[in-house]
Scaffold this motif. Structure first.
Motif, mmCIF file in Angstrom:
data_model
loop_
_atom_site.group_PDB
_atom_site.id
_atom_site.type_symbol
_atom_site.label_atom_id
_atom_site.label_comp_id
_atom_site.label_asym_id
_atom_site.label_seq_id
_atom_site.Cartn_x
_atom_site.Cartn_y
_atom_site.Cartn_z
ATOM 1 N N ALA A 58 0.847 -1.203 0.000
ATOM 2 C CA ALA A 58 0.000 0.000 0.000
ATOM 3 C C ALA A 58 0.879 1.249 0.000
ATOM 4 O O ALA A 58 0.619 2.206 -0.749
ATOM 5 C CB ALA A 58 -0.923 -0.008 1.221
ATOM 6 N N ALA A 59 1.920 1.231 0.815
ATOM 7 C CA ALA A 59 2.810 2.397 0.894
ATOM 8 C C ALA A 59 3.488 2.631 -0.448
ATOM 9 O O ALA A 59 3.647 3.765 -0.906
ATOM 10 C CB ALA A 59 3.852 2.183 1.992
ATOM 11 N N ARG A 60 3.885 1.539 -1.082
ATOM 12 C CA ARG A 60 4.553 1.695 -2.374
ATOM 13 C C ARG A 60 3.574 2.212 -3.438
ATOM 14 O O ARG A 60 3.946 3.017 -4.291
ATOM 15 C CB ARG A 60 5.177 0.364 -2.803
ATOM 16 C CG ARG A 60 6.261 0.575 -3.816
ATOM 17 C CD ARG A 60 7.198 -0.569 -4.023
ATOM 18 N NE ARG A 60 7.848 -0.353 -5.309
ATOM 19 C CZ ARG A 60 8.927 0.378 -5.488
ATOM 20 N NH1 ARG A 60 9.533 0.931 -4.472
ATOM 21 N NH2 ARG A 60 9.419 0.568 -6.698
ATOM 22 N N ALA B 202 -7.984 -13.308 4.125
ATOM 23 C CA ALA B 202 -8.718 -12.087 4.485
ATOM 24 C C ALA B 202 -7.802 -11.126 5.234
ATOM 25 O O ALA B 202 -7.907 -9.904 5.085
ATOM 26 C CB ALA B 202 -9.934 -12.445 5.332
ATOM 27 N N SER B 203 -6.874 -11.678 6.030
ATOM 28 C CA SER B 203 -5.966 -10.823 6.808
ATOM 29 C C SER B 203 -5.079 -9.997 5.871
ATOM 30 O O SER B 203 -4.697 -8.872 6.192
ATOM 31 C CB SER B 203 -5.093 -11.674 7.725
ATOM 32 O OG SER B 203 -4.336 -12.589 6.942
ATOM 33 N N TRP B 204 -4.759 -10.548 4.702
ATOM 34 C CA TRP B 204 -3.935 -9.818 3.734
ATOM 35 C C TRP B 204 -4.721 -8.610 3.223
ATOM 36 O O TRP B 204 -4.203 -7.494 3.174
ATOM 37 C CB TRP B 204 -3.543 -10.757 2.582
ATOM 38 C CG TRP B 204 -2.373 -10.292 1.774
ATOM 39 C CD1 TRP B 204 -1.068 -10.650 1.957
ATOM 40 C CD2 TRP B 204 -2.394 -9.383 0.664
ATOM 41 N NE1 TRP B 204 -0.270 -10.012 1.035
ATOM 42 C CE2 TRP B 204 -1.043 -9.227 0.229
ATOM 43 C CE3 TRP B 204 -3.389 -8.673 -0.004
ATOM 44 C CZ2 TRP B 204 -0.694 -8.403 -0.838
ATOM 45 C CZ3 TRP B 204 -3.042 -7.848 -1.069
ATOM 46 C CH2 TRP B 204 -1.705 -7.724 -1.473
ATOM 47 N N GLY C 47 -4.911 -6.059 5.890
ATOM 48 C CA GLY C 47 -3.625 -5.374 6.033
ATOM 49 C C GLY C 47 -3.433 -4.329 4.946
ATOM 50 O O GLY C 47 -2.870 -3.250 5.184
ATOM 51 N N LEU C 48 -3.922 -4.643 3.756
ATOM 52 C CA LEU C 48 -3.852 -3.687 2.651
ATOM 53 C C LEU C 48 -4.685 -2.442 2.975
ATOM 54 O O LEU C 48 -4.223 -1.304 2.812
ATOM 55 C CB LEU C 48 -4.363 -4.362 1.379
ATOM 56 C CG LEU C 48 -4.339 -3.536 0.103
ATOM 57 C CD1 LEU C 48 -2.910 -3.309 -0.373
ATOM 58 C CD2 LEU C 48 -5.150 -4.214 -1.001
#
Lengths: 315, 315
Positions: free
Chosen positions: B73-75, B107-109, B112-113
């Motif tokens: 996400a940061a990238r 789902a955790s991925w 996290g996004l």
């Protein structure tokens, strides 16, 4: 053998050169178009900017073997401009397109896509102001469509009131039948209009502008009427009762439902591929060219009694 | 076992609900955010709208097995805001994100996004105003980033003049070394700063604003300095002579090049993953914090004599 050329033979530079040649034209809203780090656009004074993004993904929204790239480009414009139309008073400003392409894709396919994007940009007066190319295993297209609107001309999803009518403009269920025929691998001659309804979706920009100031809530019917009604019901805090007996249905659609043993109204309530507009208006204000789809009541959820089975959804 | 939940268990509705809860906050520029058909944004009077779109594609830009979703996400923010920074005087307004996600993704991925997107939206004051979710075999993320600019504060790619200096701000070649270590599957301890340089790319928005009115041409160094120089050379109709002996290089980058038997300057000329800014300025106007990368001459093409092998590119 030019037909055996691949995207990898054109290279990113070759593709970009073709894109700049095709799209780097001046237009009133676009000060800087493709070829710089970002597009620079003029938003007329006093108007809001509207922006939306929608994607077409290989394997999810289309299969390469039944997809002509120019038609895909047209559908990409249609699904995005349809979102702008659903906001009410909107005039398209420009769009930006990301394309993920496999290196092994025929170069002619990529060029057909560019040609199709160019035709739609002119047809809808929505210049392509920028974009991105990425290498990808499967084709995907992602468009950000931008428009401008009068601040007082926006129609939200949240304004439906008990007593309003639920209504629609545009076809209902025709395109969903078309995509079902495409997926089945064989399209009978009588089904041609249904397939065309899928590929030639027209964004309802003019209808959206006419409905600004009239509709109390609105959205574009992308995922089916049941889903659309549920979204309006939740956003507005009302119950929606569907009644599809006045919804238009072509002869081809009626035949499709007969041959597949589908209930016509059930099919129309589920298929959203037409991207018509679904909206609510005060009683007695149904505009010409629109049709009744139900009514708005106090309460919650969506009631649909006209299908093969009663359907009731509460969140 | 909450850790075994998949994106398909959340469903589109579940994901959207999380997105609305996280992002449907008012902000000065965003009148209508996620949850309607399109976002409605306010562009301050007299300012131009800047818009750019860039993607991150699984298998091309990252591999799931070495990618933390918050870093991705940061990238995504960094590569897009970097394009805005390269236009000069730009203030971010909002962004729109399309995500293609496989149903089997944890789902955790996905969560996290979303958390990562939320953190970056706050850090860069670039609210997430809308987006789209699509089912996709491979993960892809496509962001349209929008900003506003003074009409007189834009720096194009086409203004370099013979006699100008070529210069850069930001790291050069550190991130490309980091991604190379990631791809190799094992990151030695001394390589950690290089990997961090890849994941923690900072868009050079402040530097871009300082360079407005000073730089004669500019772009963000996304595909390597040789490519960037070639683009400026073609857009401006000049020859660029690269000379990297003043370019900064960390101890870790020097060690990376030594161990891989790479010429440091050659590596720095090819790697663009840092997303620094490359620009031209009149002689004697090199700003503080920037470094010299070469010079602009009459002619065409790019000359690079400092690498392992002489390199000369003509279009």
């Amino acid at each position: 053998m030019p037909s055996s050329k691949r995207v990898s033979d054109l290279g990113e530079t070759g593709l970009l050169r073709r894109i700049y040649a095709r799209f780097a034209r001046p237009s009133p809203g676009v000060l800087i178009g493709p070829g710089d780090d970002a597009a620079a656009l003029r938003v007329p004074p006093g108007r809001l900017l509207l922006a939306t993004q929608d994607d077409l993904v290989e394997g999810t929204h289309f299969q390469l073997d039944w997809t002509d790239p120019a038609r895909l480009a047209a559908r990409l414009f249609a699904v995005n401009l349809s979102d702008l139309a659903a906001m009410g008073d909107c005039r398209p400003l420009a769009c930006i397109v990301s394309a993920g392409l496999p290196p092994g894709l025929p170069a002619s396919w990529a060029q057909g896509l560019l040609a199709g994007l160019g035709r739609c940009a002119r047809r809808y007066r929505t210049p392509l102001a920028g974009g991105n190319l990425a290498r990808s295993k499967k084709v995907f297209l992602s468009m950000c469509a931008m428009g401008t609107a009068r601040p007082g001309g926006l129609v939200r999803r949240s304004g439906a009131r008990p007593g309003d009518l639920l209504a629609g403009v545009g076809p209902l269920g025709e395109a969903a039948a078309g995509v079902s025929l495409l997926r089945s691998g064989s399209v009978p001659r009588w089904g041609t209009p249904l397939v065309r309804a899928f590929w030639e979706v027209r964004p309802q920009l003019e209808a959206g502008r006419r409905l600004a100031g009239l509709a109390t809530s609105m959205l574009d019917n992308s995922d089916g009427l049941l889903r659309s009604a549920r979204i309006l019901s939740e956003a507005s805090g009302v119950r929606i009762r569907l009644d599809l007996k006045e919804a238009p249905a072509s002869q081809a659609l009626r035949r499709f439902c007969r041959e597949r043993r589908l209930d016509l109204r059930e099919h129309q309530a589920r298929g959203g591929e037409d991207y018509g507009l679904v909206f609510t208006v005060p009683p007695g204000r149904l505009p010409r060219g629109a049709y009744r789809l139900g009514s708005v009541e106090k309460g919650r959820g969506v009631v649909f009694e006209g299908g093969a089975e009663p359907f009731e959804h509460f969140r």
